[in-house]
Motif scaffolding. Structure first.
Motif, PDB file in Angstrom:
ATOM      1  N   LYS A 143       8.439 -21.489  22.470  1.00 16.47           N
ATOM      2  CA  LYS A 143       9.813 -21.280  22.922  1.00 16.47           C
ATOM      3  C   LYS A 143       9.795 -20.990  24.418  1.00 16.47           C
ATOM      4  O   LYS A 143       8.928 -20.256  24.897  1.00 16.47           O
ATOM      5  CB  LYS A 143      10.456 -20.095  22.189  1.00 16.47           C
ATOM      6  CG  LYS A 143      10.403 -20.199  20.685  1.00 16.47           C
ATOM      7  CD  LYS A 143      11.250 -21.341  20.184  1.00 16.47           C
ATOM      8  CE  LYS A 143      11.188 -21.387  18.659  1.00 16.47           C
ATOM      9  NZ  LYS A 143      11.465 -22.661  18.105  1.00 16.47           N
ATOM     10  N   LEU A 144      10.741 -21.569  25.152  1.00 10.90           N
ATOM     11  CA  LEU A 144      10.830 -21.306  26.581  1.00 10.90           C
ATOM     12  C   LEU A 144      11.055 -19.814  26.812  1.00 10.90           C
ATOM     13  O   LEU A 144      11.785 -19.160  26.073  1.00 10.90           O
ATOM     14  CB  LEU A 144      11.954 -22.111  27.212  1.00 10.90           C
ATOM     15  CG  LEU A 144      11.694 -23.618  27.321  1.00 10.90           C
ATOM     16  CD1 LEU A 144      12.905 -24.314  27.908  1.00 10.90           C
ATOM     17  CD2 LEU A 144      10.465 -23.903  28.164  1.00 10.90           C
ATOM     18  N   SER A 145      10.421 -19.288  27.851  1.00  9.24           N
ATOM     19  CA  SER A 145      10.531 -17.869  28.164  1.00  9.24           C
ATOM     20  C   SER A 145      10.637 -17.702  29.675  1.00  9.24           C
ATOM     21  O   SER A 145       9.911 -18.336  30.424  1.00  9.24           O
ATOM     22  CB  SER A 145       9.299 -17.125  27.650  1.00  9.24           C
ATOM     23  OG  SER A 145       9.350 -15.782  28.040  1.00  9.24           O
ATOM     24  N   ARG A 146      11.538 -16.838  30.104  1.00  5.67           N
ATOM     25  CA  ARG A 146      11.682 -16.540  31.534  1.00  5.67           C
ATOM     26  C   ARG A 146      11.060 -15.195  31.865  1.00  5.67           C
ATOM     27  O   ARG A 146      11.275 -14.659  32.928  1.00  5.67           O
ATOM     28  CB  ARG A 146      13.151 -16.536  31.928  1.00  5.67           C
ATOM     29  CG  ARG A 146      13.760 -17.903  31.851  1.00  5.67           C
ATOM     30  CD  ARG A 146      15.187 -17.858  32.299  1.00  5.67           C
ATOM     31  NE  ARG A 146      15.783 -19.159  32.125  1.00  5.67           N
ATOM     32  CZ  ARG A 146      16.514 -19.746  33.037  1.00  5.67           C
ATOM     33  NH1 ARG A 146      16.768 -19.155  34.168  1.00  5.67           N
ATOM     34  NH2 ARG A 146      17.005 -20.934  32.812  1.00  5.67           N
ATOM     35  N   SER A 147      10.310 -14.647  30.964  1.00 11.02           N
ATOM     36  CA  SER A 147       9.679 -13.345  31.185  1.00 11.02           C
ATOM     37  C   SER A 147       8.195 -13.553  31.489  1.00 11.02           C
ATOM     38  O   SER A 147       7.707 -14.673  31.586  1.00 11.02           O
ATOM     39  CB  SER A 147       9.844 -12.470  29.950  1.00 11.02           C
ATOM     40  OG  SER A 147       9.054 -12.961  28.900  1.00 11.02           O
ATOM     41  N   ALA A 148       7.486 -12.468  31.606  1.00 10.29           N
ATOM     42  CA  ALA A 148       6.040 -12.523  31.819  1.00 10.29           C
ATOM     43  C   ALA A 148       5.284 -12.727  30.503  1.00 10.29           C
ATOM     44  O   ALA A 148       4.067 -12.816  30.502  1.00 10.29           O
ATOM     45  CB  ALA A 148       5.562 -11.246  32.500  1.00 10.29           C
ATOM     46  N   CYS A 149       6.002 -12.813  29.389  1.00  8.69           N
ATOM     47  CA  CYS A 149       5.396 -12.994  28.071  1.00  8.69           C
ATOM     48  C   CYS A 149       5.243 -14.481  27.780  1.00  8.69           C
ATOM     49  O   CYS A 149       5.966 -15.043  26.959  1.00  8.69           O
ATOM     50  CB  CYS A 149       6.246 -12.336  26.995  1.00  8.69           C
ATOM     51  SG  CYS A 149       6.515 -10.601  27.231  1.00  8.69           S
ATOM     52  N   VAL A 150       4.305 -15.131  28.451  1.00  5.32           N
ATOM     53  CA  VAL A 150       4.052 -16.554  28.258  1.00  5.32           C
ATOM     54  C   VAL A 150       2.608 -16.742  27.822  1.00  5.32           C
ATOM     55  O   VAL A 150       1.811 -15.801  27.840  1.00  5.32           O
ATOM     56  CB  VAL A 150       4.346 -17.352  29.555  1.00  5.32           C
ATOM     57  CG1 VAL A 150       5.835 -17.368  29.847  1.00  5.32           C
ATOM     58  CG2 VAL A 150       3.576 -16.809  30.730  1.00  5.32           C
ATOM     59  N   CYS A 151       2.257 -17.955  27.449  1.00  9.37           N
ATOM     60  CA  CYS A 151       0.923 -18.224  26.902  1.00  9.37           C
ATOM     61  C   CYS A 151      -0.210 -17.795  27.834  1.00  9.37           C
ATOM     62  O   CYS A 151      -1.227 -17.300  27.364  1.00  9.37           O
ATOM     63  CB  CYS A 151       0.778 -19.705  26.574  1.00  9.37           C
ATOM     64  SG  CYS A 151       1.756 -20.215  25.156  1.00  9.37           S
ATOM     65  N   VAL A 152      -0.036 -17.996  29.135  1.00 15.04           N
ATOM     66  CA  VAL A 152      -1.125 -17.672  30.063  1.00 15.04           C
ATOM     67  C   VAL A 152      -1.441 -16.177  30.067  1.00 15.04           C
ATOM     68  O   VAL A 152      -2.545 -15.773  30.427  1.00 15.04           O
ATOM     69  CB  VAL A 152      -0.826 -18.198  31.487  1.00 15.04           C
ATOM     70  CG1 VAL A 152       0.195 -17.336  32.187  1.00 15.04           C
ATOM     71  CG2 VAL A 152      -2.083 -18.329  32.310  1.00 15.04           C
ATOM     72  N   THR A 153      -0.513 -15.330  29.637  1.00 17.75           N
ATOM     73  CA  THR A 153      -0.772 -13.892  29.567  1.00 17.75           C
ATOM     74  C   THR A 153      -1.109 -13.435  28.154  1.00 17.75           C
ATOM     75  O   THR A 153      -1.263 -12.247  27.920  1.00 17.75           O
ATOM     76  CB  THR A 153       0.443 -13.096  30.077  1.00 17.75           C
ATOM     77  OG1 THR A 153       1.579 -13.405  29.273  1.00 17.75           O
ATOM     78  CG2 THR A 153       0.743 -13.402  31.527  1.00 17.75           C
TER      79      THR A 153
END
Length: 88
Positions: A25-35
């Motif tokens: 799901k698209l996310s505009r937070s710092a909670c993305v796959c790379v983290t």
């Protein structure tokens, strides 16, 4: 006599498929796959960089790791231990 040490297998995702559409799901937070704690960046036998998710046992499309997260997103321990090599 010296014992030959074999290098570890560098590419754990050999033969894995890509994540199914709709998993991330698209996310505009710092909670993305790379983290995410389960995100890995590795090289295949042809030295191409591949992104993988160890919890899904699937490859992640290039760029999706920066803008998307999944329901299994797990905060890594960067705050507790410091540097996060996957995000560097």
């Amino acid at each position: 006599s010296a014992q030959k040490v074999l290098p570890k297998k560098r590419y754990e995702a050999e033969g894995w498929d890509y994540l199914e559409e709709g998993t991330l799901k698209l996310s505009r937070s710092a909670c993305v796959c790379v983290t995410c704690f389960n995100f890995r960046c590795s090289c295949d036998k042809h030295c191409h960089t591949s992104l993988s998710c160890c919890s899904h046992h699937c490859l992640v499309l290039q760029g999706a790791n920066l803008t998307s997260k999944c329901p299994l997103w797990h905060k890594n321990y960067e705050d507790k231990f410091g540097f996060c090599p996957e995000a560097a």
